[in-house]
Design a protein around this motif. Structure first.
Motif, PDB file in Angstrom:
ATOM      1  N   ILE A 298       0.870  -1.180   0.000  1.00 29.04           N
ATOM      2  CA  ILE A 298       0.000   0.000   0.000  1.00 29.04           C
ATOM      3  C   ILE A 298       0.904   1.226   0.000  1.00 29.04           C
ATOM      4  O   ILE A 298       1.763   1.361   0.868  1.00 29.04           O
ATOM      5  N   GLY A 299       0.703   2.099  -0.967  1.00 26.44           N
ATOM      6  CA  GLY A 299       1.475   3.340  -0.976  1.00 26.44           C
ATOM      7  C   GLY A 299       0.509   4.503  -0.766  1.00 26.44           C
ATOM      8  O   GLY A 299      -0.707   4.334  -0.873  1.00 26.44           O
ATOM      9  N   GLY A 300       1.042   5.651  -0.526  1.00 25.37           N
ATOM     10  CA  GLY A 300       0.132   6.786  -0.370  1.00 25.37           C
ATOM     11  C   GLY A 300       0.878   8.096  -0.339  1.00 25.37           C
ATOM     12  O   GLY A 300       2.047   8.154   0.053  1.00 25.37           O
ATOM     13  N   VAL A 301       0.228   9.128  -0.787  1.00 22.74           N
ATOM     14  CA  VAL A 301       0.816  10.469  -0.758  1.00 22.74           C
ATOM     15  C   VAL A 301      -0.285  11.450  -0.355  1.00 22.74           C
ATOM     16  O   VAL A 301      -1.420  11.354  -0.814  1.00 22.74           O
ATOM     17  N   ARG A 302       0.066  12.390   0.511  1.00 25.28           N
ATOM     18  CA  ARG A 302      -0.918  13.383   0.968  1.00 25.28           C
ATOM     19  C   ARG A 302      -0.882  14.638   0.106  1.00 25.28           C
ATOM     20  O   ARG A 302       0.008  14.833  -0.699  1.00 25.28           O
ATOM     21  N   LYS A 303      -1.822  15.503   0.426  1.00 22.21           N
ATOM     22  CA  LYS A 303      -1.818  16.885  -0.067  1.00 22.21           C
ATOM     23  C   LYS A 303      -1.877  17.025  -1.589  1.00 22.21           C
ATOM     24  O   LYS A 303      -1.026  17.664  -2.208  1.00 22.21           O
ATOM     25  N   PHE A 304      -2.830  16.374  -2.181  1.00 24.03           N
ATOM     26  CA  PHE A 304      -3.158  16.641  -3.573  1.00 24.03           C
ATOM     27  C   PHE A 304      -4.269  17.684  -3.579  1.00 24.03           C
ATOM     28  O   PHE A 304      -4.925  17.921  -2.558  1.00 24.03           O
ATOM     29  N   LYS A 305      -4.500  18.280  -4.727  1.00 17.12           N
ATOM     30  CA  LYS A 305      -5.701  19.114  -4.849  1.00 17.12           C
ATOM     31  C   LYS A 305      -6.468  18.674  -6.072  1.00 17.12           C
ATOM     32  O   LYS A 305      -5.888  18.119  -7.017  1.00 17.12           O
ATOM     33  N   CYS A 306      -7.770  18.923  -6.011  1.00 25.63           N
ATOM     34  CA  CYS A 306      -8.629  18.494  -7.104  1.00 25.63           C
ATOM     35  C   CYS A 306      -9.279  19.749  -7.691  1.00 25.63           C
ATOM     36  O   CYS A 306      -9.978  20.492  -6.991  1.00 25.63           O
ATOM     37  N   GLU A 366     -11.342  29.930 -16.737  1.00 23.44           N
ATOM     38  CA  GLU A 366     -12.612  30.640 -16.979  1.00 23.44           C
ATOM     39  C   GLU A 366     -12.669  31.118 -18.434  1.00 23.44           C
ATOM     40  O   GLU A 366     -13.642  30.924 -19.128  1.00 23.44           O
ATOM     41  N   ALA A 367     -11.562  31.740 -18.856  1.00 26.56           N
ATOM     42  CA  ALA A 367     -11.541  32.323 -20.199  1.00 26.56           C
ATOM     43  C   ALA A 367     -11.624  31.245 -21.280  1.00 26.56           C
ATOM     44  O   ALA A 367     -12.269  31.429 -22.308  1.00 26.56           O
ATOM     45  N   ALA A 368     -10.991  30.107 -21.038  1.00 29.79           N
ATOM     46  CA  ALA A 368     -10.938  29.079 -22.082  1.00 29.79           C
ATOM     47  C   ALA A 368     -12.225  28.267 -22.155  1.00 29.79           C
ATOM     48  O   ALA A 368     -12.634  27.833 -23.228  1.00 29.79           O
ATOM     49  N   ILE A 369     -12.900  28.080 -20.996  1.00 33.34           N
ATOM     50  CA  ILE A 369     -14.019  27.113 -20.980  1.00 33.34           C
ATOM     51  C   ILE A 369     -15.384  27.775 -20.730  1.00 33.34           C
ATOM     52  O   ILE A 369     -16.420  27.215 -21.046  1.00 33.34           O
ATOM     53  N   HIS A 370     -15.384  28.979 -20.167  1.00 33.42           N
ATOM     54  CA  HIS A 370     -16.616  29.646 -19.733  1.00 33.42           C
ATOM     55  C   HIS A 370     -17.492  28.694 -18.905  1.00 33.42           C
ATOM     56  O   HIS A 370     -18.624  28.378 -19.268  1.00 33.42           O
ATOM     57  N   PRO A 371     -16.961  28.198 -17.808  1.00 30.60           N
ATOM     58  CA  PRO A 371     -17.689  27.185 -17.031  1.00 30.60           C
ATOM     59  C   PRO A 371     -18.769  27.802 -16.148  1.00 30.60           C
ATOM     60  O   PRO A 371     -18.810  29.034 -15.973  1.00 30.60           O
ATOM     61  N   ASN A 372     -19.627  26.965 -15.598  1.00 30.19           N
ATOM     62  CA  ASN A 372     -20.568  27.441 -14.587  1.00 30.19           C
ATOM     63  C   ASN A 372     -19.843  27.653 -13.261  1.00 30.19           C
ATOM     64  O   ASN A 372     -20.205  28.543 -12.493  1.00 30.19           O
ATOM     65  N   ALA A 373     -18.865  26.826 -13.023  1.00 29.34           N
ATOM     66  CA  ALA A 373     -18.085  26.999 -11.787  1.00 29.34           C
ATOM     67  C   ALA A 373     -16.743  26.294 -11.905  1.00 29.34           C
ATOM     68  O   ALA A 373     -16.621  25.312 -12.636  1.00 29.34           O
ATOM     69  N   VAL A 374     -15.763  26.854 -11.184  1.00 27.13           N
ATOM     70  CA  VAL A 374     -14.490  26.129 -11.031  1.00 27.13           C
ATOM     71  C   VAL A 374     -14.229  26.053  -9.531  1.00 27.13           C
ATOM     72  O   VAL A 374     -14.259  27.079  -8.846  1.00 27.13           O
ATOM     73  N   THR A 375     -14.035  24.862  -9.033  1.00 29.50           N
ATOM     74  CA  THR A 375     -13.772  24.736  -7.594  1.00 29.50           C
ATOM     75  C   THR A 375     -12.459  24.012  -7.369  1.00 29.50           C
ATOM     76  O   THR A 375     -12.051  23.182  -8.172  1.00 29.50           O
ATOM     77  N   VAL A 376     -11.845  24.353  -6.258  1.00 25.79           N
ATOM     78  CA  VAL A 376     -10.584  23.681  -5.912  1.00 25.79           C
ATOM     79  C   VAL A 376     -10.745  23.066  -4.543  1.00 25.79           C
ATOM     80  O   VAL A 376     -11.078  23.752  -3.581  1.00 25.79           O
ATOM     81  N   GLU A 377     -10.539  21.777  -4.504  1.00 25.49           N
ATOM     82  CA  GLU A 377     -10.632  21.087  -3.224  1.00 25.49           C
ATOM     83  C   GLU A 377      -9.217  20.723  -2.795  1.00 25.49           C
ATOM     84  O   GLU A 377      -8.457  20.153  -3.577  1.00 25.49           O
ATOM     85  N   LYS A 378      -8.879  21.099  -1.564  1.00 25.97           N
ATOM     86  CA  LYS A 378      -7.519  20.787  -1.118  1.00 25.97           C
ATOM     87  C   LYS A 378      -7.578  19.609  -0.150  1.00 25.97           C
ATOM     88  O   LYS A 378      -8.616  19.031   0.096  1.00 25.97           O
ATOM     89  N   ASP A 379      -6.403  19.246   0.388  1.00 25.19           N
ATOM     90  CA  ASP A 379      -6.339  18.233   1.440  1.00 25.19           C
ATOM     91  C   ASP A 379      -6.882  16.885   1.013  1.00 25.19           C
ATOM     92  O   ASP A 379      -7.612  16.219   1.754  1.00 25.19           O
ATOM     93  N   LEU A 380      -6.545  16.513  -0.180  1.00 23.09           N
ATOM     94  CA  LEU A 380      -6.926  15.192  -0.671  1.00 23.09           C
ATOM     95  C   LEU A 380      -5.686  14.292  -0.588  1.00 23.09           C
ATOM     96  O   LEU A 380      -4.608  14.682  -1.016  1.00 23.09           O
ATOM     97  N   SER A 381      -5.875  13.115  -0.013  1.00 24.47           N
ATOM     98  CA  SER A 381      -4.768  12.146   0.020  1.00 24.47           C
ATOM     99  C   SER A 381      -5.090  11.013  -0.924  1.00 24.47           C
ATOM    100  O   SER A 381      -6.245  10.591  -1.021  1.00 24.47           O
ATOM    101  N   LEU A 382      -4.072  10.520  -1.590  1.00 28.50           N
ATOM    102  CA  LEU A 382      -4.290   9.367  -2.464  1.00 28.50           C
ATOM    103  C   LEU A 382      -3.583   8.150  -1.887  1.00 28.50           C
ATOM    104  O   LEU A 382      -2.429   8.229  -1.454  1.00 28.50           O
ATOM    105  N   ILE A 383      -4.307   7.051  -1.904  1.00 27.56           N
ATOM    106  CA  ILE A 383      -3.723   5.795  -1.417  1.00 27.56           C
ATOM    107  C   ILE A 383      -3.772   4.805  -2.566  1.00 27.56           C
ATOM    108  O   ILE A 383      -4.815   4.646  -3.207  1.00 27.56           O
ATOM    109  N   ALA A 384      -2.647   4.154  -2.829  1.00 21.13           N
ATOM    110  CA  ALA A 384      -2.622   3.182  -3.930  1.00 21.13           C
ATOM    111  C   ALA A 384      -2.494   1.772  -3.367  1.00 21.13           C
ATOM    112  O   ALA A 384      -1.594   1.498  -2.569  1.00 21.13           O
ATOM    113  N   ILE A 385      -3.424   0.933  -3.765  1.00 18.64           N
ATOM    114  CA  ILE A 385      -3.267  -0.493  -3.473  1.00 18.64           C
ATOM    115  C   ILE A 385      -2.522  -1.036  -4.684  1.00 18.64           C
ATOM    116  O   ILE A 385      -3.003  -0.921  -5.815  1.00 18.64           O
TER     117      ILE A 385
END
Ligand code: ASP
Length: 446
Positions: A298-306, A366-385
């Motif tokens: 099992i591997g893992g790394v913290r602090k990704f953002k989405c 925003e300029a390239a896609i004209h989205p309804n929203a752009v959100t950034v979620e922090k504090d995501l950890s990934l764990i790899a089996i």
């Protein structure tokens, strides 16, 4: 039957094995290990490591000397320390060795500002001393390892030189970490690169095994700072090892080592000098059946953002993904995972550049896609089996999610990967350690 030949490499690795072959007693032990098996015929050495936590590795001290000299600061303290370390080694080994002329040459490199030549002397002096101690021939890496003008390895010339100059000898001691440019000047690999030299020699001579001997390093099936006494990994495939290095922060091997040895199928045995009874970890293409429960580790790394871009009806639009990744690529930001829904596309990123340039990047999205929203979620950890072929093992998902559910972990994302090698599970940083322990107990512990 073909003769078994082993290339054995001792010491080094810029982070993992700081105390390797640091003193005469440790070097004597390395010699004992070598002489215990006649197939260990070609030895690649790194520079001596540090004597204690507070001490410095020789290579680090050489870098310090270089930068101090370049900045017109006093470098003598570190130069003397290096000299004292080699003096202890030579005296402790009881050999006759002309250290004075080596240090004279080292000082010249330093004064001429030749950084690669300066830091390469750690390996060079070490290998010469060791060759003298064993009574084996010393072959300098400048006669073996050739770089192209663009600093890539000239494989053809290098492999031919190793075959010609080392393959004809019964034994040889070779300094790791450096080679020579077409101009004749010395060039080092990146840090931890003595392993690359070892792998080059192993590949050029097409040997039976590449042994990497370390003082402290062990490959565990989960991070030992999170899981108490995790099982050691006995067998792991090349791809699993690369995945573990990437997803587990296990800087055990310079990544070029696997790239050099995988396609010719030379196994890599990571061994520990302080635990000779253990066979260590074998990195290979075929692992014995029944050698593991479900996954290898099992591997893992913290602090990704989405970064999530929402645009209604996105599933019917063409090119939104390309626009999003174009923005990231303009900032030189690689993406680690990508998730798509009918109204959104999200990229999981690790690069610190995103945090530094966040506002500009979001404006460009925003300029390239004209989205309804752009959100950034922090504090995501990934764990790899991690486990080769695990995508086709029946019940593995059930086991993993049972384990997570029992530990009350919320799963944020999932990526099975296309290579049937990993299942990546995203959790919140606060759940990271609990999730690792739960998955370890459910999938690895026998
Ligand atoms: N001595 C070099 C370093 O510290 C190379 C190695 O140890 O592999 O990076």
């Amino acid at each position: 039957m073909e003769e078994r030949i082993v290339v054995a490499k001792f010491g080094g690795g810029s982070h993992v094995d700081k105390e390797a072959i640091a003193s005469s007693s440790k070097i004597k032990k390395a010699a004992e290990i070598i002489l215990a098996d006649p197939s260990r015929r070609y030895i690649v050495l790194s520079a001596p490591g540090s004597l204690s936590e507070e001490d410095f590795k020789i290579t680090d001290m050489l870098y310090i000397c270089h930068s101090r000299y370049a900045n017109k600061e006093n470098y003598h303290e570190f130069f003397d320390k290096i000299q004292n370390r080699y003096t202890e080694i030579v005296n402790g080994l009881g050999i006759n060795f002309d250290l004075e002329s080596e240090f004279h040459a080292l000082r010249r490199c330093l004064i001429l500002g030749k950084i690669d030549a300066t830091v390469s002397r750690g390996e060079y002096i070490m290998a010469k001393i060791f060759a003298e101690y064993l009574g084996w021939p010393f072959v300098d890496a400048t006669e073996l390892i050739y770089f192209n003008n663009d600093f890539t390895l000239n494989k053809e010339k290098t492999f031919a030189a190793v075959k010609d100059k080392v393959g004809k000898l019964d034994h040889a001691v070779i300094p790791g970490f450096y080679g020579v440019m077409p101009t004749g000047s010395i060039k080092t690999f990146s840090r931890g690169g003595s392993d690359v030299t070892g792998a080059i020699v192993a590949r050029a001579l097409n040997v039976s095994l590449y042994e990497k001997w370390t003082e402290t390093a062990k490959i565990y099936s989960a991070d030992p700072s999170i899981v108490e006494n995790p099982e050691r990994v006995r067998y792991i495939t090349y791809n699993e090892m690369r995945e573990l290095s990437y997803m587990g922060g296990v800087n055990m091997l310079h990544e070029d080592v696997i790239l050099l040895l995988q396609d010719v199928g030379i196994p890599i045995n990571v061994r520990n000098m302080n635990n000779l009874e253990s066979n260590g970890t074998l990195i290979t293409s075929d692992i014995p059946e029944n050698s593991r429960k479900v996954a290898a580790c099992i591997g893992g790394v913290r602090k990704f953002k989405c970064v999530k871009v929402t645009k209604f009806g996105l599933n019917k639009l063409v090119g939104i993904g390309a626009k999003m990744f174009n923005v990231f690529s303009r900032y030189n930001i690689p993406f680690e995972h990508c998730m798509v829904g009918i109204d959104n596309i999200a990229a999981v990123l690790k690069s610190p550049i995103f945090d530094l340039r966040r506002n500009e990047i979001l404006r460009e999205l925003e300029a390239a896609i004209h989205p309804n929203a752009v959100t950034v979620e922090k504090d995501l950890s990934l764990i790899a089996i991690i486990g080769e072929g695990m995508g086709t093992v029946k019940g593995i998902f059930a086991k993993a999610f049972d384990a997570l559910a029992n530990a009350e972990i919320k799963v944020r994302m999932l990526d099975q990967g296309s290579d049937n090698l990993t299942l990546v599970i995203g959790v919140y940083d606060e759940d990271y350690e609990t999730a690792i322990r739960a998955l370890y107990n459910g999938l690895i512990l026998h």
